[in-house]
Motif scaffolding. Sequence first.
Motif, PDB file in Angstrom:
ATOM      1  N   ILE A  94       0.806  -1.224   0.000  1.00 59.62           N
ATOM      2  CA  ILE A  94       0.000   0.000   0.000  1.00 59.62           C
ATOM      3  C   ILE A  94       0.841   1.278   0.000  1.00 59.62           C
ATOM      4  O   ILE A  94       0.333   2.343  -0.337  1.00 59.62           O
ATOM      5  N   ARG A  95       2.103   1.199   0.421  1.00 62.76           N
ATOM      6  CA  ARG A  95       3.042   2.326   0.408  1.00 62.76           C
ATOM      7  C   ARG A  95       2.383   3.621   0.902  1.00 62.76           C
ATOM      8  O   ARG A  95       2.274   4.605   0.158  1.00 62.76           O
ATOM      9  N   PRO A  96       1.931   3.646   2.150  1.00 57.57           N
ATOM     10  CA  PRO A  96       1.242   4.849   2.656  1.00 57.57           C
ATOM     11  C   PRO A  96       2.219   5.972   2.961  1.00 57.57           C
ATOM     12  O   PRO A  96       3.407   5.747   3.204  1.00 57.57           O
ATOM     13  N   ARG A  97       1.704   7.171   2.954  1.00 54.31           N
ATOM     14  CA  ARG A  97       2.488   8.327   3.397  1.00 54.31           C
ATOM     15  C   ARG A  97       2.283   8.574   4.890  1.00 54.31           C
ATOM     16  O   ARG A  97       3.162   9.119   5.550  1.00 54.31           O
ATOM     17  N   VAL A  98       1.085   8.220   5.395  1.00 54.82           N
ATOM     18  CA  VAL A  98       0.767   8.468   6.804  1.00 54.82           C
ATOM     19  C   VAL A  98       0.067   7.239   7.379  1.00 54.82           C
ATOM     20  O   VAL A  98      -0.807   6.649   6.723  1.00 54.82           O
ATOM     21  N   LEU A  99       0.452   6.868   8.590  1.00 56.47           N
ATOM     22  CA  LEU A  99      -0.248   5.842   9.368  1.00 56.47           C
ATOM     23  C   LEU A  99      -0.994   6.547  10.492  1.00 56.47           C
ATOM     24  O   LEU A  99      -0.380   7.197  11.342  1.00 56.47           O
ATOM     25  N   VAL A 100      -2.328   6.452  10.471  1.00 56.82           N
ATOM     26  CA  VAL A 100      -3.165   7.057  11.516  1.00 56.82           C
ATOM     27  C   VAL A 100      -3.707   5.934  12.388  1.00 56.82           C
ATOM     28  O   VAL A 100      -4.418   5.048  11.909  1.00 56.82           O
ATOM     29  N   THR A 101      -3.374   5.971  13.672  1.00 61.26           N
ATOM     30  CA  THR A 101      -3.783   4.934  14.621  1.00 61.26           C
ATOM     31  C   THR A 101      -4.816   5.499  15.586  1.00 61.26           C
ATOM     32  O   THR A 101      -4.654   6.611  16.099  1.00 61.26           O
ATOM     33  N   VAL A 102      -5.873   4.725  15.840  1.00 62.26           N
ATOM     34  CA  VAL A 102      -6.950   5.170  16.724  1.00 62.26           C
ATOM     35  C   VAL A 102      -6.703   4.649  18.142  1.00 62.26           C
ATOM     36  O   VAL A 102      -6.477   3.453  18.346  1.00 62.26           O
ATOM     37  N   GLU A 103      -6.721   5.568  19.095  1.00 62.20           N
ATOM     38  CA  GLU A 103      -6.591   5.272  20.527  1.00 62.20           C
ATOM     39  C   GLU A 103      -5.247   4.633  20.855  1.00 62.20           C
ATOM     40  O   GLU A 103      -4.221   5.259  20.650  1.00 62.20           O
ATOM     41  N   ASN A 104      -5.232   3.368  21.328  1.00 59.13           N
ATOM     42  CA  ASN A 104      -4.011   2.826  21.949  1.00 59.13           C
ATOM     43  C   ASN A 104      -3.351   1.701  21.166  1.00 59.13           C
ATOM     44  O   ASN A 104      -2.609   0.917  21.736  1.00 59.13           O
ATOM     45  N   GLU A 105      -3.622   1.610  19.881  1.00 61.05           N
ATOM     46  CA  GLU A 105      -3.091   0.491  19.095  1.00 61.05           C
ATOM     47  C   GLU A 105      -1.658   0.758  18.637  1.00 61.05           C
ATOM     48  O   GLU A 105      -1.379   0.922  17.443  1.00 61.05           O
ATOM     49  N   LEU A 106      -0.736   0.809  19.562  1.00 57.47           N
ATOM     50  CA  LEU A 106       0.674   1.018  19.244  1.00 57.47           C
ATOM     51  C   LEU A 106       1.397  -0.328  19.261  1.00 57.47           C
ATOM     52  O   LEU A 106       1.337  -1.060  20.250  1.00 57.47           O
ATOM     53  N   TRP A 107       2.096  -0.644  18.149  1.00 55.70           N
ATOM     54  CA  TRP A 107       2.825  -1.902  18.031  1.00 55.70           C
ATOM     55  C   TRP A 107       4.268  -1.598  17.638  1.00 55.70           C
ATOM     56  O   TRP A 107       4.518  -0.865  16.672  1.00 55.70           O
ATOM     57  N   PRO A 108       5.254  -2.161  18.367  1.00 52.35           N
ATOM     58  CA  PRO A 108       6.664  -1.784  18.164  1.00 52.35           C
ATOM     59  C   PRO A 108       7.194  -2.036  16.758  1.00 52.35           C
ATOM     60  O   PRO A 108       7.864  -1.172  16.188  1.00 52.35           O
ATOM     61  N   ASN A 109       6.933  -3.209  16.181  1.00 48.70           N
ATOM     62  CA  ASN A 109       7.462  -3.477  14.840  1.00 48.70           C
ATOM     63  C   ASN A 109       6.803  -2.594  13.795  1.00 48.70           C
ATOM     64  O   ASN A 109       7.457  -2.058  12.907  1.00 48.70           O
ATOM     65  N   ARG A 110       5.494  -2.439  13.912  1.00 47.28           N
ATOM     66  CA  ARG A 110       4.782  -1.557  12.982  1.00 47.28           C
ATOM     67  C   ARG A 110       5.353  -0.149  13.055  1.00 47.28           C
ATOM     68  O   ARG A 110       5.603   0.500  12.027  1.00 47.28           O
ATOM     69  N   SER A 111       5.571   0.324  14.278  1.00 48.29           N
ATOM     70  CA  SER A 111       6.100   1.664  14.489  1.00 48.29           C
ATOM     71  C   SER A 111       7.492   1.817  13.882  1.00 48.29           C
ATOM     72  O   SER A 111       7.775   2.776  13.147  1.00 48.29           O
ATOM     73  N   ALA A 112       8.382   0.866  14.170  1.00 47.79           N
ATOM     74  CA  ALA A 112       9.773   0.979  13.719  1.00 47.79           C
ATOM     75  C   ALA A 112       9.893   0.847  12.201  1.00 47.79           C
ATOM     76  O   ALA A 112      10.621   1.610  11.557  1.00 47.79           O
ATOM     77  N   ILE A 113       9.178  -0.101  11.628  1.00 47.17           N
ATOM     78  CA  ILE A 113       9.298  -0.329  10.189  1.00 47.17           C
ATOM     79  C   ILE A 113       8.680   0.822   9.410  1.00 47.17           C
ATOM     80  O   ILE A 113       9.221   1.265   8.385  1.00 47.17           O
ATOM     81  N   ALA A 114       7.543   1.334   9.887  1.00 41.70           N
ATOM     82  CA  ALA A 114       6.932   2.487   9.225  1.00 41.70           C
ATOM     83  C   ALA A 114       7.878   3.685   9.263  1.00 41.70           C
ATOM     84  O   ALA A 114       8.061   4.386   8.256  1.00 41.70           O
ATOM     85  N   ALA A 115       8.497   3.920  10.408  1.00 40.49           N
ATOM     86  CA  ALA A 115       9.420   5.050  10.519  1.00 40.49           C
ATOM     87  C   ALA A 115      10.617   4.878   9.590  1.00 40.49           C
ATOM     88  O   ALA A 115      11.069   5.834   8.950  1.00 40.49           O
ATOM     89  N   ALA A 116      11.138   3.648   9.492  1.00 37.56           N
ATOM     90  CA  ALA A 116      12.287   3.383   8.625  1.00 37.56           C
ATOM     91  C   ALA A 116      11.957   3.656   7.159  1.00 37.56           C
ATOM     92  O   ALA A 116      12.859   3.975   6.365  1.00 37.56           O
ATOM     93  N   ARG A 117      10.689   3.555   6.799  1.00 35.07           N
ATOM     94  CA  ARG A 117      10.273   3.799   5.411  1.00 35.07           C
ATOM     95  C   ARG A 117       9.759   5.212   5.191  1.00 35.07           C
ATOM     96  O   ARG A 117       9.212   5.522   4.128  1.00 35.07           O
ATOM     97  N   GLY A 118       9.893   6.051   6.197  1.00 33.59           N
ATOM     98  CA  GLY A 118       9.491   7.440   6.044  1.00 33.59           C
ATOM     99  C   GLY A 118       8.012   7.691   6.160  1.00 33.59           C
ATOM    100  O   GLY A 118       7.517   8.745   5.729  1.00 33.59           O
ATOM    101  N   VAL A 119       7.268   6.733   6.742  1.00 40.21           N
ATOM    102  CA  VAL A 119       5.826   6.906   6.907  1.00 40.21           C
ATOM    103  C   VAL A 119       5.570   7.745   8.161  1.00 40.21           C
ATOM    104  O   VAL A 119       6.002   7.382   9.258  1.00 40.21           O
ATOM    105  N   ALA A 120       4.884   8.856   7.999  1.00 36.35           N
ATOM    106  CA  ALA A 120       4.529   9.681   9.160  1.00 36.35           C
ATOM    107  C   ALA A 120       3.531   8.927  10.030  1.00 36.35           C
ATOM    108  O   ALA A 120       2.728   8.131   9.531  1.00 36.35           O
ATOM    109  N   GLN A 121       3.565   9.192  11.352  1.00 35.11           N
ATOM    110  CA  GLN A 121       2.709   8.453  12.278  1.00 35.11           C
ATOM    111  C   GLN A 121       1.896   9.428  13.127  1.00 35.11           C
ATOM    112  O   GLN A 121       2.437  10.362  13.726  1.00 35.11           O
TER     113      GLN A 121
END
Length: 399
Positions: free
Chosen positions: A105-132
């Motif tokens: 999907i190659r997103p530009r932004v990852l929008v998370t609702v409430e408390n759904e924070l996951w470490p791998n998702r967070s780190a890999i998205a950041a490494a690819r330049g996806v805003a969070q």
Amino acid sequence: MIWRGATALAGAALGLAAPLAGADWRERLALSGPEVTPGGIWLHAASVGEFNSVRLLAEELARDFPLMVTTNSLTGRELVRGLGHAAALAPLDVPQAVGRFLDRIRPRVLVTVENELWPNRSAIAAARGVAQVVVGARMSQRSALRWGRLPGLIGPMLRRIDALSAQDAGSEARLLKLGLPEAALTPRLNLKLLGPARVEPGQDGPVRWCTVLAASTHEGEEAPILDAWLAAREAVPQLRLILAPRHPRRGDAVAALIAARGLEFSRRSQGATESAPVLLADTLGEMEHWYHAAGICVTGGSFVEVGGHTPWEPAAWRCAILHGPHVENHAGDYADLDAAGAATGCASADLPQRLVRLVQDAEGQRHMGVAARALLLERAGNPATLVTRIRDLAQRDLV
């Protein structure tokens, strides 16, 4: 890396525990899924309730960008698809699944609702330049103490967040202490109140001032409310009543209570409208009509030990709110509305007097309703700043 490896195992274990069919398993592993135009926004909401709380935000973002919504539940996914958005089960928080999903999907932004924070998702998205971005974040004192013992896990996730709206000041303060950059903060939003805050109440008028809605009533409440309304009608003969039981299947029992008092009445389940002097609103999905028709709302579940139902729906429609003593489910909300002069608590015995006073004072009713809606808008917050921030993040590589 140790933390990410441990959470990858935890994410896989959670996925293994889910009762999924083969096709759904492939989706959770990001081996399949709907096609979406790359370069848009990935919105993640755990399930039905979380997505419903951001439906307006999703619609706003989907006007300008390709939108992919993920959920953890099958029911959440089907709801989103039914509304016309691309939807899939969220990838498991293991590097391979997250990587495949982001490849597709190659997103530009990852929008998370409430408390759904996951470490791998967070780190890999950041490494690819996806805003969070995190919307409606909550962090209780208990959760903050637990996370505080794992600074190597929570700190990096929070520091990668570009924008976050907290639901309340306490959550905001605790997230900052755990590592959220202050620059990431946007104005607070209470997601559950955004929908009611978008209601357009319409015009007031004489008929509305003389209409009482007993909303979401329970067994044991209808009889005293009917008796109070009858007593009030002696002083105000034009007084009208809409009686809406919480469970419409109780319609026959409530109809018997009305008939026992010698009242002529109509039933919505038989096609009647709010023009009837006494309307039994024994249907589902029509509460907005009744809030719109009434100037006074007696909130159900508060005159018996149910704990009271939300006051924010009648507040959205500028109703003057009367409630009983049992409001434990929303104690803080009712206390604030009472203090703002937007609601009044009373016992069943005092209800006739309260009704007469309000019906004979249209201006007082109006002031209560306006105060209730003003407090609702203040609590809900304005999502415009957050929407602008997400749009800016999504466009930052396009200019």
